[in-house]
Design a protein around this motif. Structure first.
Motif, mmCIF file in Angstrom:
data_model
loop_
_atom_site.group_PDB
_atom_site.id
_atom_site.type_symbol
_atom_site.label_atom_id
_atom_site.label_comp_id
_atom_site.label_asym_id
_atom_site.label_seq_id
_atom_site.Cartn_x
_atom_site.Cartn_y
_atom_site.Cartn_z
ATOM 1 N N MET A 151 0.837 -1.199 0.000
ATOM 2 C CA MET A 151 0.000 0.000 0.000
ATOM 3 C C MET A 151 0.872 1.249 0.000
ATOM 4 N N ARG B 117 -11.478 -0.862 8.534
ATOM 5 C CA ARG B 117 -10.273 -1.157 7.750
ATOM 6 C C ARG B 117 -9.013 -0.910 8.580
ATOM 7 N N TRP C 120 -6.389 1.658 6.657
ATOM 8 C CA TRP C 120 -6.182 1.751 5.213
ATOM 9 C C TRP C 120 -7.448 2.203 4.500
ATOM 10 N N SER D 24 -9.021 2.497 0.245
ATOM 11 C CA SER D 24 -8.896 2.405 -1.203
ATOM 12 C C SER D 24 -9.331 3.743 -1.787
ATOM 13 N N TRP D 25 -8.493 4.309 -2.655
ATOM 14 C CA TRP D 25 -8.744 5.658 -3.168
ATOM 15 C C TRP D 25 -8.693 5.663 -4.692
ATOM 16 N N PRO E 252 -7.970 2.492 -8.825
ATOM 17 C CA PRO E 252 -7.874 2.665 -7.374
ATOM 18 C C PRO E 252 -6.557 2.162 -6.803
ATOM 19 N N GLN E 253 -6.056 2.883 -5.824
ATOM 20 C CA GLN E 253 -4.867 2.436 -5.109
ATOM 21 C C GLN E 253 -5.179 2.366 -3.623
ATOM 22 N N GLU E 254 -4.512 1.478 -2.951
ATOM 23 C CA GLU E 254 -4.749 1.295 -1.530
ATOM 24 C C GLU E 254 -3.693 2.076 -0.748
#
Length: 220
Positions: A55, A94, A133, A135-136, A141-143
């Motif tokens: 991440m 999360r 964490w 997700s964006w 998407p990246q974590e």
């Protein structure tokens, strides 16, 4: 606060330690100067069990349109974690663990020079930071993650008034949500006598510095 750390444990050893399934693409180790916005190792729990994944260190709330739309959120204060709009959902749903070998903190001398310290477990065991964490992004998407911090315990307060929230193995399952509710009780300053530290070379003041010598004791 935790703004830089080191990780030397190989991924297979991390996976074994945390009883997690490793992802195929993980950050290279050893890394003696892990910096914000880079990819870091994270353990999270899901329906299929624990997974060791990569991440971005720097939590991105869902309303950020760009990575730079707001402050760089590498740490999240335990005292307000459940209240801050950026973190409260992640606090409930999360939570994760972020493994490290040790971390850096800084003091200043009388001339204002930054003096780095390397902080590690007294028993030489790996450190497990409490993390959250998110997700964006929609298209790709990246974590992303942040390290949870708390007020420093008595010993650590000599170096800094904050410290990362460090979890013992018996608490990992509760933090990861595997044992139901009650993780809030873990968000307290760490026990005394767990950590030790020494001065290290000021070259680690640069986020470009590399090499094992960064964590070696330094005599001014």
């Amino acid at each position: 606060m935790c703004g830089r750390y080191a990780i030397t444990l190989p991924p297979d050893a991390m996976a074994q330690l945390f009883a997690a399934r490793p992802a195929n693409a993980l950050p290279a180790v050893p890394n003696f100067n892990v910096c914000p916005t880079t990819q870091v190792h994270v353990i999270r729990s899901g329906e299929s069990g624990r997974n060791l994944v990569s991440m971005r260190w720097g939590f991105l709330p869902h309303w950020y349109k760009e990575e730079t739309s707001g402050p760089l959120l590498i740490n999240a204060r335990a005292e307000t974690l459940a209240e801050k709009p950026a973190f409260r959902a992640a606090c409930r749903e999360r939570r994760c663990l972020i493994p490290a070998t040790g971390f850096y903190e800084w003091t200043k001398d009388t001339a204002g020079n930054r003096l780095p310290w390397y902080i590690f477990r007294e028993d030489s065991a790996p450190i497990a930071f409490a993390g959250i964490w998110q997700s964006w992004g929609k298209d790709d998407p990246q974590e992303t993650c942040a390290i949870v911090t708390t007020a420093a315990n008595t010993a650590m307060s000599a170096i800094h008034h904050r410290m990362p929230l460090i979890l013992e193995p018996d608490d990992w399952a509760l933090w990861l949500g595997e044992e139901g509710k009650g993780a809030a009780r873990l968000m307290e300053p760490g026990a005394e006598g767990v950590l030790d530290w020494y001065r290290v070379d000021p070259k680690v003041n640069s986020n470009r510095a590399e090499g094992e010598e960064l964590i070696e004791p330094f005599e001014a």
